[in-house]
Design a protein around this motif. Structure first.
Motif, PDB file in Angstrom:
ATOM      1  N   THR A  60      10.621 -28.054  38.030  1.00  0.00           N
ATOM      2  CA  THR A  60       9.845 -26.837  37.797  1.00  0.00           C
ATOM      3  C   THR A  60       8.583 -26.899  38.649  1.00  0.00           C
ATOM      4  N   SER A  61       7.876 -25.805  38.708  1.00  0.00           N
ATOM      5  CA  SER A  61       6.607 -25.798  39.446  1.00  0.00           C
ATOM      6  C   SER A  61       5.441 -26.201  38.541  1.00  0.00           C
ATOM      7  N   THR A  62       5.710 -26.419  37.277  1.00  0.00           N
ATOM      8  CA  THR A  62       4.676 -26.775  36.307  1.00  0.00           C
ATOM      9  C   THR A  62       4.327 -28.259  36.435  1.00  0.00           C
ATOM     10  N   ARG A  63       3.038 -28.533  36.476  1.00  0.00           N
ATOM     11  CA  ARG A  63       2.571 -29.907  36.608  1.00  0.00           C
ATOM     12  C   ARG A  63       1.721 -30.289  35.400  1.00  0.00           C
ATOM     13  N   LEU A  64       1.822 -31.540  35.039  1.00  0.00           N
ATOM     14  CA  LEU A  64       1.027 -32.072  33.939  1.00  0.00           C
ATOM     15  C   LEU A  64      -0.341 -32.494  34.422  1.00  0.00           C
ATOM     16  N   ASN A  65      -1.308 -32.332  33.565  1.00  0.00           N
ATOM     17  CA  ASN A  65      -2.611 -32.931  33.802  1.00  0.00           C
ATOM     18  C   ASN A  65      -2.586 -34.269  33.054  1.00  0.00           C
ATOM     19  N   PHE A  66      -2.209 -35.319  33.737  1.00  0.00           N
ATOM     20  CA  PHE A  66      -2.011 -36.625  33.105  1.00  0.00           C
ATOM     21  C   PHE A  66      -3.295 -37.167  32.480  1.00  0.00           C
ATOM     22  N   GLU A  73      -6.051 -36.355  20.468  1.00  0.00           N
ATOM     23  CA  GLU A  73      -4.789 -35.683  20.129  1.00  0.00           C
ATOM     24  C   GLU A  73      -4.895 -34.161  20.304  1.00  0.00           C
ATOM     25  N   LYS A  74      -6.043 -33.606  20.000  1.00  0.00           N
ATOM     26  CA  LYS A  74      -6.248 -32.155  20.108  1.00  0.00           C
ATOM     27  C   LYS A  74      -6.096 -31.685  21.564  1.00  0.00           C
ATOM     28  N   LYS A  75      -6.640 -32.444  22.503  1.00  0.00           N
ATOM     29  CA  LYS A  75      -6.536 -32.093  23.925  1.00  0.00           C
ATOM     30  C   LYS A  75      -5.113 -32.263  24.429  1.00  0.00           C
ATOM     31  N   ILE A  76      -4.422 -33.267  23.926  1.00  0.00           N
ATOM     32  CA  ILE A  76      -3.026 -33.483  24.308  1.00  0.00           C
ATOM     33  C   ILE A  76      -2.174 -32.311  23.838  1.00  0.00           C
ATOM     34  N   THR A  77      -2.397 -31.898  22.601  1.00  0.00           N
ATOM     35  CA  THR A  77      -1.671 -30.744  22.049  1.00  0.00           C
ATOM     36  C   THR A  77      -1.950 -29.489  22.865  1.00  0.00           C
ATOM     37  N   LYS A  78      -3.197 -29.310  23.249  1.00  0.00           N
ATOM     38  CA  LYS A  78      -3.580 -28.158  24.065  1.00  0.00           C
ATOM     39  C   LYS A  78      -2.875 -28.183  25.426  1.00  0.00           C
ATOM     40  N   GLU A  79      -2.745 -29.362  26.014  1.00  0.00           N
ATOM     41  CA  GLU A  79      -2.061 -29.498  27.306  1.00  0.00           C
ATOM     42  C   GLU A  79      -0.561 -29.207  27.162  1.00  0.00           C
ATOM     43  N   ILE A  80       0.041 -29.699  26.104  1.00  0.00           N
ATOM     44  CA  ILE A  80       1.465 -29.421  25.857  1.00  0.00           C
ATOM     45  C   ILE A  80       1.667 -27.912  25.673  1.00  0.00           C
ATOM     46  N   ASP A  81       0.778 -27.273  24.927  1.00  0.00           N
ATOM     47  CA  ASP A  81       0.851 -25.810  24.742  1.00  0.00           C
ATOM     48  C   ASP A  81       0.719 -25.081  26.075  1.00  0.00           C
ATOM     49  N   ARG A  82      -0.206 -25.543  26.914  1.00  0.00           N
ATOM     50  CA  ARG A  82      -0.405 -24.934  28.224  1.00  0.00           C
ATOM     51  C   ARG A  82       0.861 -25.055  29.068  1.00  0.00           C
ATOM     52  N   VAL A  83       1.444 -26.234  29.067  1.00  0.00           N
ATOM     53  CA  VAL A  83       2.661 -26.478  29.843  1.00  0.00           C
ATOM     54  C   VAL A  83       3.789 -25.577  29.354  1.00  0.00           C
TER      55      VAL A  83
END
Length: 182
Positions: A60-66, A73-83
């Motif tokens: 996919t063209s979607t990239r993770l912000n590692f 945990e809150k920021k991780i959840t936010k990143e998963i939601d963004r993805v």
């Protein structure tokens, strides 16, 4: 020692984020970190999870912000939601569903959106509605039939073809749970 481990994890993730650009190389790097069992020394980063997540996003063209995966945990959840939101916007429904599977989250919303997308594309092409093509996803993704019936109810009102409308209503009536079936 306790302060050193988070620093090490952060350095490993920063290296991944900024120096390793290609998906397959990122995957190999994460595989090595996962097999090194470095995660046993701190609860900060699950490299096996990151490897699996990276593998899902590989085509996919979607990239993770590692870097986020060193945060709370809150920021991780936010990143998963963004993805997942980005995947849905790009019509990569199967990748979003795979992430939901990986996280053991409900995938019905993603499948519902996929059905909507499929239907809108078929409608533009003016092809007839094939109920079985949609129904197969109920079993594939282990969904409750009620979700599929909800989808069918949303599209049936806008249908012009009375035969298609009749067939969908008949399917709904045959498969809907009666109110007293509990």
């Amino acid at each position: 020692k306790e302060k050193l481990l988070p620093f090490i994890f952060r350095c490993l993730i920063l290296h991944l984020q900024h120096n390793i650009k290609f998906g397959i190389q990122q995957e190999h790097y994460l595989e090595c970190l996962h097999h090194s069992e470095i995660s046993q020394f701190g609860r900060k980063v699950d490299f096996g999870f990151l490897k699996n997540l990276s593998k899902i996003l590989e085509h996919t063209s979607t990239r993770l912000n590692f870097e986020v995966f060193c945060a709370c945990e809150k920021k991780i959840t936010k990143e998963i939601d963004r993805v997942c939101d980005e995947l849905i916007r790009c019509d990569n429904f199967k990748a979003a569903i795979a992430i939901a599977d990986l996280l053991r989250l409900p995938k019905s919303d993603f499948v519902f959106r996929m059905w909507r997308f499929m239907y809108e594309n078929e409608e533009q092409k003016q092809t007839s509605f094939d109920i079985q093509k949609y129904n197969v996803f109920v079993d594939t993704y282990e969904l409750d039939m009620e979700i599929f019936i909800k989808f069918l109810k949303t599209i049936v009102d806008g249908m012009v073809d009375s035969v298609e409308k009749y067939n969908i209503m008949r399917f709904i009536l045959r498969n809907a749970k009666a109110d007293n079936d509990e």
